[in-house]
Scaffold this motif. Structure first.
Motif, PDB file in Angstrom:
ATOM      1  N   GLY A  32       0.808  -1.208   0.000  1.00 36.70           N
ATOM      2  CA  GLY A  32       0.000   0.000   0.000  1.00 36.70           C
ATOM      3  C   GLY A  32       0.841   1.257   0.000  1.00 36.70           C
ATOM      4  N   ILE A  33       0.217   2.356  -0.376  1.00 36.11           N
ATOM      5  CA  ILE A  33       0.940   3.608  -0.578  1.00 36.11           C
ATOM      6  C   ILE A  33       1.359   4.252   0.741  1.00 36.11           C
ATOM      7  N   ARG A  34       0.508   4.189   1.778  1.00 38.87           N
ATOM      8  CA  ARG A  34       0.822   4.899   3.018  1.00 38.87           C
ATOM      9  C   ARG A  34       2.082   4.361   3.674  1.00 38.87           C
ATOM     10  N   LEU A  87       1.438  14.232   8.286  1.00 36.46           N
ATOM     11  CA  LEU A  87       0.453  14.445   7.228  1.00 36.46           C
ATOM     12  C   LEU A  87       0.262  13.175   6.410  1.00 36.46           C
ATOM     13  N   VAL A  88       1.363  12.476   6.143  1.00 38.11           N
ATOM     14  CA  VAL A  88       1.264  11.208   5.415  1.00 38.11           C
ATOM     15  C   VAL A  88       0.420  10.217   6.204  1.00 38.11           C
ATOM     16  N   PRO A  95      -4.912   7.325   2.733  1.00 38.71           N
ATOM     17  CA  PRO A  95      -5.813   6.261   3.198  1.00 38.71           C
ATOM     18  C   PRO A  95      -5.118   4.901   3.287  1.00 38.71           C
ATOM     19  N   LYS A  96      -5.635   4.067   4.172  1.00 37.83           N
ATOM     20  CA  LYS A  96      -5.203   2.676   4.205  1.00 37.83           C
ATOM     21  C   LYS A  96      -5.826   1.939   3.025  1.00 37.83           C
ATOM     22  N   GLU A  97      -5.111   0.926   2.539  1.00 35.06           N
ATOM     23  CA  GLU A  97      -5.627   0.125   1.424  1.00 35.06           C
ATOM     24  C   GLU A  97      -5.717  -1.334   1.854  1.00 35.06           C
TER      25      GLU A  97
END
Length: 463
Positions: free
Chosen positions: A83-85, A189-190, A195-197
Motif C-alpha cells: 500500500g501507498i501509506r 500528514l502522510v 488512506p489505508k488500502e
C-alpha cells in the motif's frame, strides 16, 4: 445536455480528501526533484573540502541517480503489496535519516552512504506522485490532479540548481542536507491523510529479480556515463537472465504480460521519447548560453527561469484540458508546442539569447502538457492490481530514456558538424547546438507520427 455537463464546475472540482493528497504531494515533490540537481553545484566544494578527486566526487550525484531509477520500479511493485501509506512513511523516514547522516558527515564514504539513503527515500516520491492520483482521485478529476503534480515537478526541477547554488554560495554545502531534512515534517500528514488500502499481501518478494535488475541498471548507467562497452555487454547479458528468470518466476518483479498490452507499450514509447527530448533540451541549453554567448551562471539561471515558471503555471491548465477535452486533444496540442519550440531553438541559436529563452517556453509548456496526459493514458490501460508495477516501469523507462538522451546529446556536441542542417542556423559553435535541437525535433515528429497513427484506431477508447 452535453454543453450543460461541461459547464458544470462541480464535475471537475477535487473533493476534500483529494485536495489534501495533492497538497501533500506538492510539499513532498520538491524535496525529491530538487535533490537530483541541487548537489551538482556543490561537487567542486565537496571535492576540495574532503580531499577527493572530482571524478570520485561525482558519485555523490551518480549513486543518487542510480538508486532513484531502481526505486521508481521497486516502489511501484511494493505499492501493490503493502500500500501507498506504508511506503510513503518509509520513504520520508529513509530520506530524513540520510539527510541527518549527510549533515554530520566528515568522511567521503559516509557522505556516499547518506546519499544512498536519500536516494532510497526520494525514489519513492515520483512513483507515489503518479499512483496517488491514479488510486485516490476519480477519473473525471484525475487530469487536473496530474496537471498540478506535473507543474510542481517541473518547477522543482528547474529551481533545484538555482536554490542549490544560492545555498552553497551563501552558507555551506552541508546546508543542502538541512534543507532536505525539512521533509520530516510531512510524516504526520502522510499518516493522517493517505488512506489505508486493503491489499492482498504476497508471502514472497522476488529478491533475485531485484538483484538482477540492479546489476542491469547499474552496468547500463556506467556504460552510458563512462562510454564503456564492457559494462554495456554485462548489462545486456544480465537483462537476458532477468527476462528468463521473470518468465519462470511465480511471483515476477515485472510481469512480462504487461508488455503484451499494446496500449501500454505505446505509452512507454511515447513517454520515453517525451522524456528524452525534454532532458536533451535541459542538458544542452545551459551549455549553449555558456559557450556561444559566454554568459555566467547567474544569467544562465535567469534565462532558463521563464520556461520553468511558464511550465509550472501551464501544467495546471493542461490538467484541466485533459478532463474537458481528453488525452488525444492535449497530446496533439503538446507535441505541436514542442515542435515549434525546437524549430525555433534550432533557428535562433547564435542570434539571440533572449530568443532562446523565449522558445524554451514552448518546449517546457509542451512537455508539461504531455507528461500528465501520458500518465493519465498509461494508467488507464492497466488493471487496478497492475497499477503499481505498471507505473513503476513507466517511471523507470522515462529515467533510462533521459540517461540515453543525455549521453547521445553530449556525444553529438563533441562530434557533430558546425554546419547547421537548418538553413537559417548560424555556422560555428552555435551550429552544433542548432543540429542537436533539430535532431530532437525529429524525435518529436516520431511522437507525432505515433500519436496520429494510433489516435484514430483507438478513438473510441477515450485516448
Amino acid at each position: 445536455m452535453v454543453s450543460r455537463k461541461r459547464n458544470t464546475p462541480k464535475k471537475v472540482q477535487l473533493n476534500i480528501q483529494e485536495r489534501r493528497l495533492i497538497r501533500l504531494l506538492c510539499i513532498m515533490i520538491p524535496f525529491s526533484a530538487m535533490n537530483i540537481m541541487m548537489f551538482n553545484v556543490a561537487l567542486s566544494d565537496i571535492s576540495e573540502e574532503l580531499n577527493v578527486s572530482l571524478s570520485s566526487t561525482s558519485w555523490v550525484v551518480t549513486i543518487f541517480g542510480i538508486v532513484y531509477a531502481i526505486g521508481a520500479l521497486v516502489y511501484g511493485k511494493l505499492a501493490d503489496v503493502y500500500g501507498i501509506r506504508i511506503l510513503a512513511l518509509f520513504g520520508v523516514t529513509a530520506f530524513s535519516i540520510g539527510s541527518v547522516i549527510g549533515l554530520i558527515s566528515q568522511d567521503f564514504y559516509v557522505l556516499i552512504v547518506s546519499r544512498l539513503l536519500q536516494g532510497i527515500g526520494a525514489s519513492s516520491i515520483p512513483t507515489l506522485s503518479m499512483l496517488i492520483p491514479v488510486r485516490f482521485v476519480q477519473k473525471e478529476r484525475r487530469g487536473r490532479a496530474l496537471g498540478i503534480v506535473a507543474s510542481i515537478l517541473a518547477l522543482s526541477s528547474a529551481l533545484g540548481p538555482i536554490i542549490g547554488g544560492f545555498i552553497v554560495g551563501a552558507w555551506h554545502w552541508k546546508v543542502l542536507f538541512l534543507f532536505s531534512l525539512a521533509i520530516v515534517f510531512t510524516l504526520p500528514l502522510v499518516y493522517k491523510w493517505v488512506p489505508k488500502e486493503n491489499l492482498k499481501k504476497t508471502e514472497q518478494f522476488n529478491y533475485t529479480g531485484v538483484g538482477l535488475l540492479i546489476i542491469t541498471i547499474v552496468c547500463f548507467m556506467l556504460s552510458i556515463t563512462l562510454l564503456n562497452l564492457m559494462f554495456l555487454l554485462i548489462s545486456l547479458c544480465t537483462l537476458l537472465v532477468f527476462i528468463i528468470q521473470q518468465n519462470k518466476s511465480l511471483i515476477p518483479l515485472i510481469p512480462l504480460r504487461l508488455f503484451r498490452n499494446h496500449d501500454y507499450r505505446r505509452g512507454l514509447i511515447m513517454g520515453g521519447i517525451n522524456a528524452a527530448v525534454n532532458f536533451g533540451v535541459l542538458l544542452i541549453t545551459p551549455l549553449l548560453f555558456s559557450q556561444a554567448y559566454h554568459l555566467n551562471e547567474t544569467w544562465v539561471g535567469l534565462l532558463l527561469f521563464p520556461g520553468a515558471i511558464s511550465a509550472a503555471f501551464l501544467g495546471y491548465v493542461g490538467g484541466k484540458l485533459i478532463d474537458y477535452k481528453g488525452n488525444r486533444f492535449v497530446m496533439s496540442f503538446a507535441i505541436s508546442f514542442i515542435s515549434v519550440g525546437l524549430i525555433g531553438l534550432s533557428t535562433i541559436s547564435g542570434y539571440s539569447a533572449i530568443g532562446v529563452s523565449f522558445f524554451l517556453i514552448f518546449t517546457s509548456a509542451g512537455y508539461i502538457f504531455m507528461q500528465p496526459t501520458l500518465v493519465n493514458w498509461v494508467s488507464s490501460t492497466l488493471k487496478s492490481y497492475e497499477s503499481g508495477v505498471g507505473m513503476g516501469v513507466y517511471s523507470l523507462n522515462n529515467f533510462l530514456s533521459t540517461a540515453i538522451s543525455g549521453a547521445i546529446a553530449s556525444t553529438m556536441l563533441d562530434h557533430i558538424s558546425q554546419v547547421p542542417i537548418n538553413p537559417l542556423g548560424v555556422h560555428g559553435v552555435s551550429g552544433v547546438y542548432s543540429n542537436v535541437y533539430f535532431f530532437l525535433f525529429i524525435l518529436t515528429l516520431m511522437n507525432l507520427f505515433l500519436l496520429y497513427q494510433w489516435m484514430y484506431r483507438f478513438q473510441n477508447k477515450g485516448i
